[in-house]
Design an enzyme around this catalytic site. Sequence first.
Site, short mmCIF file in Angstrom:
data_model
loop_
_atom_site.label_atom_id
_atom_site.label_comp_id
_atom_site.label_asym_id
_atom_site.label_seq_id
_atom_site.Cartn_x
_atom_site.Cartn_y
_atom_site.Cartn_z
CB CYS A 1 7.47 0.68 3.25
SG CYS A 1 9.04 1.40 2.76
CB CYS B 1 7.48 4.16 2.05
SG CYS B 1 8.07 2.71 1.14
#
Length: 312
Positions: A69, A72
């Site tokens: 991700c 993230c």
Amino acid sequence: MTDISPAALRGAVDLSTLRNRPSAPPAGAPAAGGAVADLVVDATDESFGQILEISRTVPVVVDLWAEWCGPCKQLSPIIEKVTRELGGKVLLAKVDVDANPQLAQGFRAQSIPMVVALIAGQPVPMFTGAVPEQQVREVFAQLLQLAAQNGVTGSVPVAGDDGSAEAGDTPAEPPMPPLHAEAFAAIEIGDYAAAIVAYEKALAENPRDEDAIAGLGQVRLLDRVQRLDLQEARAAAAAAPLDPEAQFAVADLDLAGGHVDDAFGRLLDLFAQLPSDQRTPVRERLIELFGVIGAADPRVVSARNRLSSLLF
């Protein structure tokens, strides 16, 4: 301003399977009444029962993330920084959703990064997607207020932290410049207009103040998106594909939600389609948003390269 009322997650999170079960302590988490090795711990399906218990003493921020991700990786360092700055008033529990499917299911993490807090075992929404540092600070401040209202006002000591500097410790950061401090104080109370004025004054004094440039872009973004409705903005942008203001609104919402490439792509496509005498506002907005994300970010580098190719 973000609403972090616990009612917003009622029915959206089911942690019942993780309550009242034997659990090993998460790495770095305190034993009862003990100190932590770090204010940032890794939580797992097996250890989460203790995380819930810790949340009865101190609010716990849960960062649901995954290695693949990109947003993230942008958001997590900000959350960790703000957590450590609070000196034990908050504990951060990081959850790798790929390695911990029960937690991913319990939080119903349909998209990540997803950040949720726990106060006395009850989930409280914070934000989804990568958000600017000022917004993270604002939501953490709201979280501490909500925790205090619910009687959760403890803190966790850090092992070896006796308040004195040791040899080899990281030196304390220099004090924040007065205008930067003024901007942060305004952001804390949601007065974005005052924060914008403070950052503009800082840039008038030093046009190369990179922190002020980034801060000004971030707070302008926060000021704009708080007045926007995503569905209305998308409908307006679809109806007027060459209207810069309509496209700016969706790009702002995308960037604030962590969809950085989508935001840049939308504005670069608009720039390419507009006559040369109408392109300046789009270029200026792109440059401002580049500053929000950071010049070294590969998404900014790629977008800058495309912008350059459209200019020359």
